[in-house]
Design a protein around this motif. Structure first.
Motif, mmCIF file in Angstrom:
data_model
loop_
_atom_site.group_PDB
_atom_site.id
_atom_site.type_symbol
_atom_site.label_atom_id
_atom_site.label_comp_id
_atom_site.label_asym_id
_atom_site.label_seq_id
_atom_site.Cartn_x
_atom_site.Cartn_y
_atom_site.Cartn_z
ATOM 1 N N ASP A 309 3.679 -10.295 6.559
ATOM 2 C CA ASP A 309 3.381 -8.875 6.730
ATOM 3 C C ASP A 309 1.960 -8.548 6.265
ATOM 4 O O ASP A 309 1.232 -7.801 6.928
ATOM 5 N N VAL A 310 1.575 -9.094 5.115
ATOM 6 C CA VAL A 310 0.234 -8.828 4.594
ATOM 7 C C VAL A 310 -0.818 -9.395 5.544
ATOM 8 O O VAL A 310 -1.830 -8.743 5.836
ATOM 9 N N LEU A 311 -0.595 -10.602 6.046
ATOM 10 C CA LEU A 311 -1.557 -11.212 6.964
ATOM 11 C C LEU A 311 -1.715 -10.394 8.239
ATOM 12 O O LEU A 311 -2.772 -10.401 8.870
ATOM 13 N N HIS A 312 -0.667 -9.675 8.604
ATOM 14 C CA HIS A 312 -0.730 -8.834 9.806
ATOM 15 C C HIS A 312 -1.821 -7.771 9.681
ATOM 16 O O HIS A 312 -2.411 -7.350 10.686
ATOM 17 N N TYR A 313 -2.117 -7.364 8.447
ATOM 18 C CA TYR A 313 -3.102 -6.304 8.223
ATOM 19 C C TYR A 313 -4.482 -6.853 7.864
ATOM 20 O O TYR A 313 -5.384 -6.085 7.523
ATOM 21 N N LEU A 314 -4.643 -8.173 7.931
ATOM 22 C CA LEU A 314 -5.925 -8.779 7.566
ATOM 23 C C LEU A 314 -6.502 -9.565 8.731
ATOM 24 O O LEU A 314 -5.775 -10.172 9.513
ATOM 25 N N ASP A 315 -7.838 -9.535 8.808
ATOM 26 C CA ASP A 315 -8.543 -10.388 9.770
ATOM 27 C C ASP A 315 -9.856 -10.807 9.104
ATOM 28 O O ASP A 315 -9.903 -10.974 7.890
ATOM 29 N N GLY A 316 -10.906 -10.974 9.877
ATOM 30 C CA GLY A 316 -12.184 -11.404 9.315
ATOM 31 C C GLY A 316 -12.993 -10.290 8.682
ATOM 32 O O GLY A 316 -14.013 -10.539 8.045
ATOM 33 N N GLU A 317 -12.545 -9.040 8.838
ATOM 34 C CA GLU A 317 -13.264 -7.893 8.278
ATOM 35 C C GLU A 317 -12.663 -7.557 6.913
ATOM 36 O O GLU A 317 -11.454 -7.335 6.807
ATOM 37 N N ILE A 321 -7.827 -3.439 -1.237
ATOM 38 C CA ILE A 321 -6.409 -3.545 -1.567
ATOM 39 C C ILE A 321 -5.677 -2.217 -1.379
ATOM 40 O O ILE A 321 -4.516 -2.186 -0.960
ATOM 41 N N ASP A 322 -6.368 -1.085 -1.656
ATOM 42 C CA ASP A 322 -5.723 0.225 -1.463
ATOM 43 C C ASP A 322 -5.398 0.456 0.009
ATOM 44 O O ASP A 322 -4.337 1.007 0.343
ATOM 45 N N GLU A 323 -6.282 0.037 0.871
ATOM 46 C CA GLU A 323 -6.063 0.211 2.311
ATOM 47 C C GLU A 323 -4.897 -0.654 2.789
ATOM 48 O O GLU A 323 -4.068 -0.213 3.593
ATOM 49 N N ILE A 324 -4.847 -1.886 2.276
ATOM 50 C CA ILE A 324 -3.745 -2.775 2.657
ATOM 51 C C ILE A 324 -2.415 -2.209 2.162
ATOM 52 O O ILE A 324 -1.400 -2.216 2.872
ATOM 53 N N ALA A 325 -2.412 -1.695 0.924
ATOM 54 C CA ALA A 325 -1.185 -1.123 0.362
ATOM 55 C C ALA A 325 -0.715 0.075 1.176
ATOM 56 O O ALA A 325 0.483 0.227 1.462
ATOM 57 N N LEU A 326 -1.658 0.917 1.582
ATOM 58 C CA LEU A 326 -1.307 2.109 2.350
ATOM 59 C C LEU A 326 -0.663 1.733 3.676
ATOM 60 O O LEU A 326 0.352 2.319 4.079
ATOM 61 N N GLU A 327 -1.211 0.739 4.356
ATOM 62 C CA GLU A 327 -0.699 0.376 5.691
ATOM 63 C C GLU A 327 0.565 -0.476 5.608
ATOM 64 O O GLU A 327 1.425 -0.391 6.484
ATOM 65 N N SER A 328 0.660 -1.312 4.561
ATOM 66 C CA SER A 328 1.823 -2.203 4.470
ATOM 67 C C SER A 328 3.015 -1.553 3.783
ATOM 68 O O SER A 328 4.158 -2.002 3.947
ATOM 69 N N GLY A 329 2.761 -0.473 3.003
ATOM 70 C CA GLY A 329 3.843 0.178 2.278
ATOM 71 C C GLY A 329 4.207 -0.520 0.977
ATOM 72 O O GLY A 329 5.160 -0.116 0.309
ATOM 73 N N LEU A 330 3.452 -1.567 0.590
ATOM 74 C CA LEU A 330 3.736 -2.285 -0.649
ATOM 75 C C LEU A 330 3.089 -1.578 -1.836
ATOM 76 O O LEU A 330 2.000 -1.021 -1.714
ATOM 77 N N ALA A 331 3.791 -1.618 -2.972
ATOM 78 C CA ALA A 331 3.216 -1.069 -4.200
ATOM 79 C C ALA A 331 2.011 -1.914 -4.612
ATOM 80 O O ALA A 331 1.984 -3.130 -4.404
#
Length: 359
Positions: A309-317, A321-331
């Motif tokens: 799930d985390v990798l789904h929100y990551l690429d080469g850009e 961490i706040d942005e990833i948390a917001l989109e993934s729903g993880l604390a």
């Protein structure tokens, strides 16, 4: 006197290159005889009066024995065009240098070399793409060639060293004059794990006109040249032009059309460069299929649904961490621990200030 000393002598004469040395050898039968010839004899061998005069003036000005001693004291070796150790790829370019000053070692493995160059003002994206490409190319068995400059060059050298691979730094100065000065430690590491190379005599300062000459050697030592980021006017594009003239492949890393560092690669792509979004693109183009298969087998894969799930929100850009948390729903607390675990597995990379990219 040794043959190497005479190669050094002719190398120090302005206006004498490989073609003229070949003519002198044919006419005189040896470099020793050519070195001792007078102006009339040199003119009979095809040199102009001006070049013949420069040869005689150089012969009077320097002692080849003392120059060789100075080179040896500096821990530098000379590799001449007649030496079997002279790089095969470089020997193939128009007017190859008569000799190379080398700190470190050149090996037969360096025939599989790739040049990686780019802007001194690298973005986070440019640095990360350089790390990825360099790491994967080193794992595939290639030597990395660059120019020891700030930015992309330094990232390429450092990544190759960290991966335990070979890297060659080509200098626009003598190999005893490190520029920029803050790269002295990096230069020492390169010399221990590869080579510092220059065609400029010891003590030569890093003057502007030297760098296009340096760039010609970066491409000449390489099977192809990768341009990661470069503005429209850039030394990296000069290297790419040399590569094209030397019948070497030019690879361009795509980037945002709005980023100044993408101007150069986008222009190269319009001109016919090969798109290089990954090391696999380069290896495939070079038909290094076995190495490519080994590279793909080594790529890390997620082992849990959370990692996927985390990798789904990551690429080469890089993403914070706040942005990833917001989109993934993880604390944040859980995401922070998870990202640390994923770094250890080689799935993600922290590029600074809690910004992450897929690794």
């Amino acid at each position: 006197m040794t043959e190497t000393e005479f190669w050094l002598g002719f190398h120090l004469v302005p206006g004498i290159g490989a073609t003229r040395v070949a003519r002198l050898l044919e006419h005189f039968g040896s470099l020793a005889a050519a070195w001792e010839a007078n102006v009339e004899e040199l003119r009979a061998a095809g040199l102009s009066e001006r070049v013949a005069g420069k040869l005689v003036a150089t012969r009077r000005r320097i002692s080849l024995e003392r120059e060789m001693e100075r080179i040896a004291r500096a821990g530098v070796s000379l590799v001449t065009l007649a030496d079997p150790a002279y790089p095969r790829l470089l020997r193939e370019i128009p007017s190859p240098p008569l000799l190379l000053y080398v700190r470190g070692t050149l090996t037969p493995a360096d025939e599989h070399s790739i040049g990686i160059v780019g802007t001194r003002r690298a973005s986070a994206y440019g640095r990360e793409m350089t790390r990825r490409l360099t790491g994967d190319l080193v794992r595939a068995g290639l030597t990395i060639v660059s120019g020891l400059a700030r930015g992309i060059d330094a990232v390429a050298h450092r990544t190759a060293l960290e991966m335990g691979g070979r890297t060659i730094a080509v200098l626009g100065s003598g190999v005893d004059v490190i520029y920029p000065p803050e790269h002295r430690q990096l230069a020492e590491q390169v010399a221990q794990q590869g080579a510092l190379v220059s065609e400029f005599p010891l003590g030569t300062p890093p003057d502007g006109p030297n760098f296009p000459v340096r760039n010609r050697l970066i491409s000449g030592l390489s099977l192809g040249v990768v341009v990661v980021e470069a503005p429209r006017r850039s030394g990296a594009l000069i290297t790419a032009n040399f590569a094209a003239d030397q019948s070497r492949t030019v690879y361009a890393v795509p980037g945002s059309a709005m980023a100044p560092g993408s101007e150069g690669p986008l222009q190269l792509l319009r001109d016919g460069a090969v798109l290089a979004a990954s090391a696999a693109d380069i290896l495939s183009d070079l038909k290094l299929t076995v190495r490519q298969a080994n590279l793909e087998a080594r790529q890390a894969l997620p082992t849990t649904s959370e990692e996927a799930d985390v990798l789904h929100y990551l690429d080469g850009e890089p993403r914070h961490i706040d942005e990833i948390a917001l989109e993934s729903g993880l604390a944040i607390s859980r995401l922070s621990a998870l990202l640390l675990e994923m770094q250890l597995k080689g799935l993600v990379r922290n590029v600074g200030h809690q910004h992450y990219v897929r690794a």
